[in-house]
Design a protein around this motif. Structure first.
Motif, mmCIF file in Angstrom:
data_model
loop_
_atom_site.group_PDB
_atom_site.id
_atom_site.type_symbol
_atom_site.label_atom_id
_atom_site.label_comp_id
_atom_site.label_asym_id
_atom_site.label_seq_id
_atom_site.Cartn_x
_atom_site.Cartn_y
_atom_site.Cartn_z
ATOM 1 N N ARG A 282 0.811 -1.221 0.000
ATOM 2 C CA ARG A 282 0.000 0.000 0.000
ATOM 3 C C ARG A 282 0.840 1.265 0.000
ATOM 4 N NH1 ARG A 282 -4.747 -1.831 -1.837
ATOM 5 N NH2 ARG A 282 -5.576 -3.517 -0.525
ATOM 6 N N THR A 283 2.007 1.191 0.649
ATOM 7 C CA THR A 283 2.893 2.348 0.711
ATOM 8 C C THR A 283 4.293 1.929 0.329
ATOM 9 O OG1 THR A 283 3.363 1.929 3.060
ATOM 10 C CG2 THR A 283 1.561 3.466 2.545
ATOM 11 N N ALA A 284 5.070 2.871 -0.193
ATOM 12 C CA ALA A 284 6.426 2.586 -0.627
ATOM 13 C C ALA A 284 7.341 2.459 0.574
ATOM 14 C CB ALA A 284 6.921 3.703 -1.557
ATOM 15 N N GLN A 285 8.295 1.524 0.504
ATOM 16 C CA GLN A 285 9.257 1.316 1.569
ATOM 17 C C GLN A 285 10.643 1.171 0.952
ATOM 18 O OE1 GLN A 285 8.205 -1.802 4.358
ATOM 19 N NE2 GLN A 285 6.073 -1.763 3.665
ATOM 20 N N GLY A 286 11.671 1.319 1.764
ATOM 21 C CA GLY A 286 13.032 1.120 1.278
ATOM 22 C C GLY A 286 13.980 2.127 1.869
ATOM 23 N N GLY A 287 15.241 2.003 1.476
ATOM 24 C CA GLY A 287 16.274 2.912 1.974
ATOM 25 C C GLY A 287 16.431 4.086 1.048
ATOM 26 N N ASN A 288 17.552 4.111 0.316
ATOM 27 C CA ASN A 288 17.873 5.203 -0.593
ATOM 28 C C ASN A 288 16.844 5.270 -1.709
ATOM 29 O OD1 ASN A 288 18.982 7.049 -2.312
ATOM 30 N ND2 ASN A 288 21.085 6.265 -2.122
#
Length: 291
Positions: A282-288
């Motif tokens: 549903r939502t974006a996730q991650g590091g850089n």
């Protein structure tokens, strides 16, 4: 006229080539001879190779045009001059097939509604409603429109093969309005001279003006409308064999390329990704964010 040119013309006529092809082949051979300032029977494989490279590198001709030039020279050397080295020495270009350009139904509708010239409107409607090639429509005569049987007679299609295509009731209505206004006696779409049909260049110019008027960047030509005719029939469920006969294609493989641009076929096929029970994000996730 030189003896060699006359002989080549006769060879082309005996094999029932169309007048358009004969004219094109003779012109190409004349340009080839003029480039080296020698008769073609004094030239060989290296000259042909050099000339084809000149057409490709300096004149920047399209591959289709280059293939036509090669075909003309092949006929001259293998048929008229009876040479056996041509196919071995002169490489045949690899065919690079492109997907056909197709206008949507909405775009075709806007095109016809924007065409205020009755003659142009009727001609474009013929291309889209019957899928005719550019010259096939221009070669139509008044008596080729059979309103009793609701068919259009194409007397001489590509390869001089005749065929019949459907006559749309809407097209018939439009052609009757056009006929009452223009009253053509022989050619359905006469040019400036009533004893001659409209020239292809006039159709191309009209298409470019209409495309600019609509502000559409897609190419527009009689063949684009022919592509649209075939693709929209396929979208509506018409089988490939019927479309092949309507278009006058020799090979079903040629007709099958419309499968690649049919919206109905593409949308009817689900991606295998849709069958995977993956977790819904549903939502974006991650590091850089740039990674």
């Amino acid at each position: 006229m030189t003896h060699l040119r006359q002989r080549m013309q006769e060879d082309l006529r005996l094999r029932n080539y169309s007048p358009r092809t004969i004219h094109s082949y003779i012109r190409i051979v004349a340009e080839f001879a003029s480039y080296f300032r020698k008769s073609p029977d004094q030239l060989g494989p290296e000259h042909i190779r050099a000339w084809l490279l000149y057409l490709l590198d300096e004149r920047k001709l399209a591959w289709g045009t280059l293939q036509c030039a090669r075909s003309a020279l092949k006929f001259l050397y293998t048929r008229t001059l009876k040479q056996t080295w041509f196919d071995q020495e002169i490489i045949k270009p690899k065919v690079r097939r492109k997907l056909p350009t197709v206008w949507s139904r909405e775009e075709v509708c806007a095109l016809l509604d924007a065409t205020t010239n009755t003659k142009h409107r009727a001609l474009l409607a013929v291309y889209y409603s019957a899928g005719l090639r550019c010259q096939e429509a221009l070669d139509l005569k008044v008596n080729d429109i059979d309103s009793k049987r609701m068919v259009i007679h194409v007397r001489e299609g590509k390869g001089k093969f005749p065929r019949q295509v459907m006559l749309s009731p809407k097209l018939l209505e439009l052609l009757r309005v056009y006929w009452k206004w223009r009253k053509p006696k022989d050619w359905l779409f006469p040019g400036e001279r009533p004893d001659q049909p409209l020239f292809q260049n006039a159709v191309r110019v009209a298409c470019q003006k209409l495309r600019q008027k609509l502000g559409i960047t897609k190419p527009l030509s009689p063949h684009v409308l022919r592509h649209s005719f075939a693709t929209h029939l396929l979208d509506a469920g018409t089988d490939l064999r019927s479309i092949q006969l309507l278009l006058g294609h020799r090979d079903l493989e040629t007709t099958a390329r419309y499968l690649h641009v049919s919206e109905a076929r593409l949308h009817a096929t689900a991606s295998p990704l849709d069958d995977l029970p993956i977790r819904i994000v549903r939502t974006a996730q991650g590091g850089n964010r740039t990674a």
